[in-house]
Motif scaffolding. Structure first.
Motif, short mmCIF file in Angstrom:
data_model
loop_
_atom_site.label_atom_id
_atom_site.label_comp_id
_atom_site.label_asym_id
_atom_site.label_seq_id
_atom_site.Cartn_x
_atom_site.Cartn_y
_atom_site.Cartn_z
N ALA A 38 13.05 -7.60 6.98
CA ALA A 38 13.83 -9.00 6.58
C ALA A 38 13.67 -10.14 7.34
O ALA A 38 14.27 -10.93 7.05
N GLU A 39 12.41 -10.22 8.21
CA GLU A 39 12.46 -12.05 8.57
C GLU A 39 12.02 -12.88 8.17
O GLU A 39 12.36 -13.89 7.97
N LYS A 40 10.95 -11.54 7.37
CA LYS A 40 10.29 -13.67 6.27
C LYS A 40 9.53 -12.51 4.85
O LYS A 40 9.63 -11.10 4.96
N ASP A 41 9.20 -13.27 3.64
CA ASP A 41 8.99 -12.89 2.84
C ASP A 41 7.47 -12.04 2.16
O ASP A 41 6.21 -12.38 3.57
N PRO A 42 7.61 -11.23 2.15
CA PRO A 42 5.64 -10.80 2.04
C PRO A 42 5.52 -11.23 1.60
O PRO A 42 5.16 -11.76 0.67
N LYS A 43 3.61 -11.14 2.46
CA LYS A 43 2.37 -11.58 1.47
C LYS A 43 1.39 -10.87 1.20
O LYS A 43 1.57 -9.94 2.31
N ILE A 44 1.19 -10.95 -0.12
CA ILE A 44 0.61 -9.66 -0.55
C ILE A 44 -1.20 -10.49 -0.57
O ILE A 44 -1.14 -11.21 -1.05
N LEU A 45 -1.99 -8.91 -0.13
CA LEU A 45 -3.48 -9.30 -1.37
C LEU A 45 -3.87 -8.42 -2.23
O LEU A 45 -3.42 -7.15 -1.95
N LEU A 46 -3.94 -9.11 -3.74
CA LEU A 46 -4.56 -8.27 -4.77
C LEU A 46 -5.84 -8.34 -4.63
O LEU A 46 -6.45 -8.93 -4.49
N THR A 47 -6.59 -7.27 -4.91
CA THR A 47 -8.32 -6.68 -4.77
C THR A 47 -8.78 -6.22 -5.86
O THR A 47 -7.62 -4.87 -5.94
N THR A 48 -9.37 -5.75 -6.10
CA THR A 48 -9.88 -4.81 -7.17
C THR A 48 -11.08 -4.10 -6.50
O THR A 48 -11.67 -4.45 -4.87
N SER A 49 -11.59 -2.64 -7.05
CA SER A 49 -12.65 -1.97 -6.38
C SER A 49 -13.80 -3.27 -6.81
O SER A 49 -13.92 -3.65 -7.66
N ARG A 50 -15.04 -2.50 -6.82
CA ARG A 50 -16.28 -3.19 -6.38
C ARG A 50 -16.94 -3.64 -7.72
O ARG A 50 -16.80 -2.93 -8.74
N ASP A 51 -17.02 -4.59 -8.02
CA ASP A 51 -17.30 -4.90 -9.32
C ASP A 51 -17.18 -4.93 -10.84
O ASP A 51 -17.28 -3.32 -10.94
N PRO A 52 -16.18 -5.19 -10.96
CA PRO A 52 -14.64 -4.50 -11.78
C PRO A 52 -14.99 -5.30 -12.41
O PRO A 52 -15.86 -6.28 -13.79
N SER A 53 -14.68 -4.36 -13.94
CA SER A 53 -15.08 -5.37 -15.32
C SER A 53 -13.92 -5.44 -15.87
O SER A 53 -13.28 -6.39 -15.53
N HIS A 54 -14.16 -6.46 -17.81
CA HIS A 54 -13.58 -7.66 -17.50
C HIS A 54 -11.60 -7.23 -17.68
O HIS A 54 -11.01 -7.83 -17.52
#
Length: 291
Positions: free
Chosen positions: A79-95
């Motif tokens: 509740a003290e601060k807004d979430p900060k999210i890192l988005l990533t994929t598995s290696r060598d992602p397809s289109h």
């Protein structure tokens, strides 16, 4: 900093390991308390411990009488601060996976997309910890179809693993008037998460989103039906004094929880909180996320 985080994680895992014993002890005190209030005899299995338990009950107040879970420690600072999210994929992602992760970036406010490259999980966790990220989301695929979602809360965990099914991106929705993705923080609808596991899952999902403004028109829904969580993304438009029109803006998909671990993704020794066993699939009448 890294040594401090490592020490805090070990302390948290130790507290979580003794939580089961504390829960059993609180259950004994609850039975003693109910027997005294209702004027019933003390349960036979607790008569040897009655004197010690009654002494502990007499020393409790309104705060200490409520059992405290380590889940409070995991999200104590949420509740003290807004979430900060890192988005990533598995290696060598397809289109298709790249397109899906781009759309997820607009679903989760304050999310940052990162190209995975050759980075391994410990390197990703170290980077996120040093840059004050609160959560890491990794999307996996099989033959070009997104099929897995991992949510890891920092710095202590938990880590939730989901299957992804029936993924439909915004580009796949046939409605041409789909519009643009709103930038406003969304209202959340968490439907049918009634069991303890359901409440745990809802806690993991809701802390990915900051608190919205009361007048926002952006709505995100997580609806549980037979342990399959349907994700829907809508914008509401007021058509009249008593009518509201919901417009889907995508993407949409279903999620199935199959594992919750108490630590982060890089902790191989982290204990398992809940796992979907193979034999559980045959018990069709039993629901785990709802009563």
């Amino acid at each position: 900093m890294l040594n401090r985080n490592r020490r805090l994680r070990k302390e948290y895992l130790y507290r979580k390991s003794v939580e089961a014993n504390e829960r059993a002890h609180d259950e004994k005190k609850r039975k003693i308390r109910e027997a005294l209030q209702e004027g019933k005899p003390i349960p036979t299995e607790l008569r040897n411990e009655e004197a010690k338990l009654r002494q502990e009950i007499d020393l409790e107040d309104q705060v200490t009488a409520v059992p405290r879970s380590n889940i409070d420690d995991e999200y104590a600072n949420a509740a003290e601060k807004d979430p900060k999210i890192l988005l990533t994929t598995s290696r060598d992602p397809s289109h298709p996976l790249k397109q899906f992760i781009k759309e997820l970036k607009f679903v989760f406010p304050n999310a940052t997309q990162m190209n995975r490259g050759n980075q391994v999980i410990p390197e990703i966790m170290e980077t996120c910890s040093s840059h004050d990220f609160t959560d890491v989301i990794i999307v996996h695929e099989h033959r070009g179809v997104p099929d897995g979602l991992t949510i890891c809360h920092l710095p202590f965990g938990p880590t939730a693993y989901f299957h992804l099914l029936n993924v439909v991106t915004r580009h796949d929705i046939k409605d041409k008037s789909i519009g643009t993705m709103p930038g406003a923080y969304p209202h959340l609808i968490l439907d049918n998460f009634k069991s303890k596991l359901g409440e745990r899952t809802a806690t993991i999902l809701k802390h990915l989103f900051p608190v919205p403004k009361p007048d926002t028109k952006h709505i995100i829904t997580f609806a549980n039906r037979s342990d399959y969580i349907s994700f829907r993304n809508h914008v509401c438009e007021k058509k009249g004094p008593k009518s509201v029109d919901l417009k889907e803006i995508g993407p949409r998909f279903e999620m199935q929880l199959y594992l919750i671990k108490l630590g982060t993704m890089d902790q191989k020794e982290a204990p398992t909180e809940w796992v979907l066993r193979p034999y559980m699939n045959t018990s069709k009448k039993r629901k785990f996320l709802a009563d």
